[in-house]
Scaffold this motif. Structure first.
Motif, PDB file in Angstrom:
ATOM      1  N   GLU A   1     -17.206 -14.060  88.605  1.00 33.82           N
ATOM      2  CA  GLU A   1     -16.389 -14.238  87.001  1.00 33.82           C
ATOM      3  C   GLU A   1     -17.154 -13.744  86.281  1.00 33.82           C
ATOM      4  OE1 GLU A   1     -14.432 -17.695  87.540  1.00 33.82           O
ATOM      5  OE2 GLU A   1     -13.864 -18.016  89.573  1.00 33.82           O
ATOM      6  N   TYR A   2     -18.003 -14.449  85.463  1.00 35.83           N
ATOM      7  CA  TYR A   2     -19.242 -14.418  84.659  1.00 35.83           C
ATOM      8  C   TYR A   2     -19.534 -12.950  84.709  1.00 35.83           C
ATOM      9  CZ  TYR A   2     -23.676 -13.560  82.494  1.00 35.83           C
ATOM     10  OH  TYR A   2     -24.785 -13.282  81.928  1.00 35.83           O
ATOM     11  N   ALA A   3     -20.001 -12.171  85.830  1.00 35.71           N
ATOM     12  CA  ALA A   3     -20.411 -10.174  86.066  1.00 35.71           C
ATOM     13  C   ALA A   3     -18.771  -9.283  85.474  1.00 35.71           C
ATOM     14  CB  ALA A   3     -20.947 -10.410  87.323  1.00 35.71           C
ATOM     15  N   ALA A   4     -17.900 -10.202  86.056  1.00 36.83           N
ATOM     16  CA  ALA A   4     -16.522  -9.579  85.751  1.00 36.83           C
ATOM     17  C   ALA A   4     -16.501  -9.393  83.884  1.00 36.83           C
ATOM     18  CB  ALA A   4     -15.698  -9.805  86.540  1.00 36.83           C
ATOM     19  N   LEU A   5     -16.193 -10.487  83.553  1.00 39.27           N
ATOM     20  CA  LEU A   5     -16.235 -10.703  82.441  1.00 39.27           C
ATOM     21  C   LEU A   5     -17.530  -9.734  81.380  1.00 39.27           C
ATOM     22  CD1 LEU A   5     -15.725 -14.502  82.066  1.00 39.27           C
ATOM     23  CD2 LEU A   5     -13.586 -13.238  81.217  1.00 39.27           C
ATOM     24  N   ASP A   6     -18.307  -9.745  81.716  1.00 43.57           N
ATOM     25  CA  ASP A   6     -19.439  -8.836  81.188  1.00 43.57           C
ATOM     26  C   ASP A   6     -18.513  -7.558  80.897  1.00 43.57           C
ATOM     27  OD1 ASP A   6     -21.158 -10.296  80.482  1.00 43.57           O
ATOM     28  OD2 ASP A   6     -22.635  -9.842  82.552  1.00 43.57           O
ATOM     29  N   VAL A   7     -18.052  -6.839  81.333  1.00 42.93           N
ATOM     30  CA  VAL A   7     -17.166  -5.288  81.212  1.00 42.93           C
ATOM     31  C   VAL A   7     -15.847  -5.597  81.311  1.00 42.93           C
ATOM     32  CG1 VAL A   7     -18.614  -4.743  82.739  1.00 42.93           C
ATOM     33  CG2 VAL A   7     -17.215  -5.070  84.118  1.00 42.93           C
ATOM     34  N   GLU A   8     -15.059  -6.887  81.111  1.00 43.98           N
ATOM     35  CA  GLU A   8     -13.448  -6.576  81.238  1.00 43.98           C
ATOM     36  C   GLU A   8     -13.159  -6.031  79.498  1.00 43.98           C
ATOM     37  OE1 GLU A   8     -10.143 -10.128  81.473  1.00 43.98           O
ATOM     38  OE2 GLU A   8     -11.954 -10.311  83.085  1.00 43.98           O
ATOM     39  N   HIS A   9     -13.902  -7.098  79.096  1.00 40.59           N
ATOM     40  CA  HIS A   9     -13.729  -6.971  77.628  1.00 40.59           C
ATOM     41  C   HIS A   9     -14.053  -5.915  76.692  1.00 40.59           C
ATOM     42  CE1 HIS A   9     -11.248 -10.569  77.483  1.00 40.59           C
ATOM     43  NE2 HIS A   9     -12.668 -11.561  78.402  1.00 40.59           N
ATOM     44  N   LEU A  10     -14.763  -5.371  77.546  1.00 39.87           N
ATOM     45  CA  LEU A  10     -16.051  -4.291  76.836  1.00 39.87           C
ATOM     46  C   LEU A  10     -15.540  -3.175  75.942  1.00 39.87           C
ATOM     47  CD1 LEU A  10     -19.133  -5.359  76.314  1.00 39.87           C
ATOM     48  CD2 LEU A  10     -19.457  -3.224  78.388  1.00 39.87           C
ATOM     49  N   ILE A  11     -14.435  -1.649  77.233  1.00 38.50           N
ATOM     50  CA  ILE A  11     -13.914  -1.472  76.009  1.00 38.50           C
ATOM     51  C   ILE A  11     -12.923  -1.225  74.585  1.00 38.50           C
ATOM     52  CG2 ILE A  11     -11.930   0.456  77.108  1.00 38.50           C
ATOM     53  CD1 ILE A  11     -13.028   0.610  79.774  1.00 38.50           C
ATOM     54  N   ASP A  12     -12.104  -2.707  74.974  1.00 37.49           N
ATOM     55  CA  ASP A  12     -11.461  -3.585  73.841  1.00 37.49           C
ATOM     56  C   ASP A  12     -12.601  -3.330  72.629  1.00 37.49           C
ATOM     57  OD1 ASP A  12      -9.341  -2.859  75.448  1.00 37.49           O
ATOM     58  OD2 ASP A  12      -8.762  -4.755  75.486  1.00 37.49           O
ATOM     59  N   VAL A  13     -13.507  -3.372  72.893  1.00 38.38           N
ATOM     60  CA  VAL A  13     -14.281  -3.910  71.807  1.00 38.38           C
ATOM     61  C   VAL A  13     -15.119  -2.454  71.053  1.00 38.38           C
ATOM     62  CG1 VAL A  13     -17.090  -5.438  71.068  1.00 38.38           C
ATOM     63  CG2 VAL A  13     -15.933  -6.635  72.545  1.00 38.38           C
ATOM     64  N   ARG A  14     -15.106  -1.849  72.060  1.00 40.14           N
ATOM     65  CA  ARG A  14     -15.935  -0.266  71.541  1.00 40.14           C
ATOM     66  C   ARG A  14     -14.775   0.009  70.701  1.00 40.14           C
ATOM     67  NH1 ARG A  14     -13.259   4.896  72.469  1.00 40.14           N
ATOM     68  NH2 ARG A  14     -15.404   6.046  72.157  1.00 40.14           N
ATOM     69  N   ASP A  15     -13.393   0.176  71.048  1.00 37.96           N
ATOM     70  CA  ASP A  15     -12.501   0.869  70.013  1.00 37.96           C
ATOM     71  C   ASP A  15     -12.389   0.442  68.999  1.00 37.96           C
ATOM     72  OD1 ASP A  15     -11.837   2.370  72.365  1.00 37.96           O
ATOM     73  OD2 ASP A  15      -9.980   1.191  72.676  1.00 37.96           O
ATOM     74  N   ALA A  16     -13.125  -1.447  68.879  1.00 39.19           N
ATOM     75  CA  ALA A  16     -12.632  -1.840  67.821  1.00 39.19           C
ATOM     76  C   ALA A  16     -14.064  -1.909  66.856  1.00 39.19           C
ATOM     77  CB  ALA A  16     -13.040  -3.649  67.570  1.00 39.19           C
ATOM     78  N   LEU A  17     -15.516  -1.163  67.582  1.00 35.59           N
ATOM     79  CA  LEU A  17     -16.157  -0.971  66.711  1.00 35.59           C
ATOM     80  C   LEU A  17     -16.450   0.553  66.333  1.00 35.59           C
ATOM     81  CD1 LEU A  17     -19.445  -2.606  69.257  1.00 35.59           C
ATOM     82  CD2 LEU A  17     -18.992  -3.002  66.766  1.00 35.59           C
ATOM     83  N   VAL A  18     -15.463   1.369  67.000  1.00 36.11           N
ATOM     84  CA  VAL A  18     -15.770   2.658  66.712  1.00 36.11           C
ATOM     85  C   VAL A  18     -14.606   3.267  64.957  1.00 36.11           C
ATOM     86  CG1 VAL A  18     -13.836   4.890  67.011  1.00 36.11           C
ATOM     87  CG2 VAL A  18     -15.361   3.943  68.452  1.00 36.11           C
ATOM     88  N   VAL A  19     -13.707   1.602  65.472  1.00 38.24           N
ATOM     89  CA  VAL A  19     -12.939   1.147  63.583  1.00 38.24           C
ATOM     90  C   VAL A  19     -14.179   1.264  63.287  1.00 38.24           C
ATOM     91  CG1 VAL A  19     -11.096   0.484  61.648  1.00 38.24           C
ATOM     92  CG2 VAL A  19     -10.604   1.895  64.917  1.00 38.24           C
ATOM     93  N   ALA A  20     -14.646   0.297  62.810  1.00 37.44           N
ATOM     94  CA  ALA A  20     -15.432  -0.737  62.516  1.00 37.44           C
ATOM     95  C   ALA A  20     -17.234   0.382  61.450  1.00 37.44           C
ATOM     96  CB  ALA A  20     -16.305  -1.751  62.412  1.00 37.44           C
ATOM     97  N   LEU A  21     -17.149   0.994  62.409  1.00 35.31           N
ATOM     98  CA  LEU A  21     -17.836   2.278  62.222  1.00 35.31           C
ATOM     99  C   LEU A  21     -17.751   3.187  61.181  1.00 35.31           C
ATOM    100  CD1 LEU A  21     -20.020   2.580  65.896  1.00 35.31           C
ATOM    101  CD2 LEU A  21     -21.545   1.720  63.409  1.00 35.31           C
ATOM    102  N   ASP A  22     -16.746   3.455  61.320  1.00 34.17           N
ATOM    103  CA  ASP A  22     -15.927   4.588  60.538  1.00 34.17           C
ATOM    104  C   ASP A  22     -16.097   4.073  59.197  1.00 34.17           C
ATOM    105  OD1 ASP A  22     -14.530   7.528  60.407  1.00 34.17           O
ATOM    106  OD2 ASP A  22     -12.202   5.699  59.902  1.00 34.17           O
ATOM    107  N   GLU A  23     -15.665   2.995  59.027  1.00 36.01           N
ATOM    108  CA  GLU A  23     -15.099   1.917  57.768  1.00 36.01           C
ATOM    109  C   GLU A  23     -16.253   2.517  57.233  1.00 36.01           C
ATOM    110  OE1 GLU A  23     -12.824  -1.183  59.188  1.00 36.01           O
ATOM    111  OE2 GLU A  23     -10.811   0.201  59.088  1.00 36.01           O
ATOM    112  N   ALA A  24     -17.549   2.132  57.586  1.00 34.96           N
ATOM    113  CA  ALA A  24     -18.831   1.572  57.110  1.00 34.96           C
ATOM    114  C   ALA A  24     -19.511   3.227  57.114  1.00 34.96           C
ATOM    115  CB  ALA A  24     -19.459   0.414  57.747  1.00 34.96           C
ATOM    116  N   GLY A  25     -18.881   4.255  57.488  1.00 39.34           N
ATOM    117  CA  GLY A  25     -19.211   5.825  57.440  1.00 39.34           C
ATOM    118  C   GLY A  25     -20.449   5.603  58.023  1.00 39.34           C
ATOM    119  N   LYS A  26     -21.248   5.418  59.102  1.00 37.19           N
ATOM    120  CA  LYS A  26     -21.698   4.730  60.102  1.00 37.19           C
ATOM    121  C   LYS A  26     -21.610   5.853  61.240  1.00 37.19           C
ATOM    122  CE  LYS A  26     -23.598   0.943  57.838  1.00 37.19           C
ATOM    123  NZ  LYS A  26     -24.381  -0.337  57.978  1.00 37.19           N
ATOM    124  N   THR A  27     -20.357   6.666  61.476  1.00 33.55           N
ATOM    125  CA  THR A  27     -19.906   7.076  62.693  1.00 33.55           C
ATOM    126  C   THR A  27     -21.824   8.243  63.700  1.00 33.55           C
ATOM    127  OG1 THR A  27     -17.737   6.997  62.887  1.00 33.55           O
ATOM    128  CG2 THR A  27     -18.356   8.321  64.639  1.00 33.55           C
TER     129      THR A  27
END
Length: 400
Positions: free
Chosen positions: A152-178
């Motif tokens: 369960e622990y191992a699965a959680l390591d990847v379960e949310h990672l794509i959603d995290v990636r999408d949020a960080l894409v937006v944050a990087l773009d807003e910061a001009g760091k893409t």
């Protein structure tokens, strides 16, 4: 309360084929993570590979049982892989011939954004508000069967990672760091592993307390004997006999195998069961005609505190350039080491190009592995700092 999901480890060719078909039919990037058995096993091999893709779900693969993971590479080898702290997992993935065509590193993205806490749990919580438990991070993942709680622990390591990636894409773009992130991700993906050290035994903790080339010869033989046995047993060397125990045995200079056995400081799970092995290594070191040098040639720079005596001009350059780079990093809201590693700056300051203008410094930084965005941000300010260091020295002479 919702019942926790149950996870199975895929360890058959049939299971691998079905999982790969599902992953190939999924959409978007894939989240990938690796669990090793660091501190327990000799190697850094992967004992579990976790993969998640939208439309497919989470799959946990058992590399030792499967052996050949080429179907997995075929299923996901043409899309972006999302990893957290990719530099830690890529070597183990390469060992399995799992090679991403491009990556997104959620830890590195968080660093570039200047976040103070960049561990997976912290980044997931900051982006999604989800709290992860990390109680099994130091587990022995070579254990079979793996407990369901670990899965369960191992699965959680990847379960949310794509959603995290999408949020960080937006944050990087807003910061001009893409673009900064894209260059960093690619550099991480392509980074070659460091070649093996010439004398890896010199990394023995506490070696500096030993005096004399003969003691170094004994240390080398003990290290080699432990390494050979650790490889045979597939056990982390430090679990067999800790470094401190090897160093204590050398310092005690036992006159016989029985004296070695009587040393309280010579401990560890194999200190007594393999006593012949360790004694033979000590004898071999004492009889060796090949005595190691106490100091070996190295391209390591002196510590900066010694520069004022060893190379005062370099010291002046570094003292002008370092705060300038730190200020630029603060302006960019990121750690200084992500703008330019301290080692890179020290090397340019110690032996600058001639002439030390922005163009030549840019080329020097490039040779040292700096990315183009880092060069654009720092080359001119380093050149200006080097000029100031000379001016300051001239002013000091004039006022003397």
């Amino acid at each position: 309360m919702a019942e926790a999901a149950q996870y199975d480890v895929i360890d058959t060719a049939e299971g691998l084929a079905a999982a790969c078909a599902a992953l190939a039919a999924g959409t978007g990037p894939v989240a990938v993570d690796v669990e090793r058995a660091s501190g327990f096993r000799y190697s850094q091999r992967a004992y579990l590979v976790q993969v998640n893709r939208r439309g497919a779900g989470v799959f946990l693969f058992d590399p030792p049982a499967l052996q050949d993971l080429s179907p997995l590479q075929a299923a996901i080898g043409d899309v972006e892989w999302v990893l957290h702290a990719a530099s830690q997992d890529l070597p183990s993935l390469r060992e399995l011939d799992l090679l991403p065509p491009s990556i997104f590193d959620t830890e590195l993205a968080a660093r570039l954004l200047g976040w103070e806490r960049v561990g997976l749990a912290a980044v997931v919580e900051a982006t999604l508000g989800v709290v992860l438990k990390k109680e099994h991070s130091a587990a022995d993942w070579s254990t079979r069967p793996l407990p369901q709680a670990w899965l369960e622990y191992a699965a959680l390591d990847v379960e949310h990672l794509i959603d995290v990636r999408d949020a960080l894409v937006v944050a990087l773009d807003e910061a001009g760091k893409t673009e900064y992130a894209a260059q960093e991700f690619e550099a991480t993906r392509l980074r070659e592993q460091r070649p093996p050290r010439t004398d890896p035994w010199r990394r023995l903790s506490g070696l500096h307390t030993l005096r004399g080339r003969r003691n170094l010869a004994i240390a080398r033989q003990l290290w080699l004997a432990r390494e050979e046995y650790a490889m045979q047993q597939d056990v982390s060397p430090g679990r067999l006999v800790p470094d401190r125990a090897l160093v204590a045995a050398i310092a005690a200079a036992p006159a016989s195998k029985s004296e070695l056995a009587a040393l309280k400081a010579f401990n560890g799970r194999a200190s007594r069961t393999q006593l012949d092995r360790w004694w033979n290594a000590i004898v071999a070191g004492r009889e060796s005609a090949d005595l190691p040098q106490e100091r070996v040639p190295s391209d390591t720079l002196p510590p900066p505190r010694a520069w004022v005596d060893r190379n005062p001009e370099a010291d002046a350059r570094l003292k002008q350039a370092r705060p300038a780079v730190e200020e630029r990093a603060e302006q960019l809201a990121m750690p200084t080491e992500n703008l330019l590693t301290p080692e890179t700056l020290r090397r340019v300051a110690w032996e600058p190009p001639v002439p030390a203008d922005a163009a030549s410094i840019a080329e020097a930084l490039r040779r040292l592995g700096a990315r183009e965005w880092q060069i654009e941000q720092t080359a001119q300010l380093i050149a200006d700092a080097f000029v100031r260091s000379v001016q300051s020295a001239d002013e000091a002479v004039d006022s003397a």
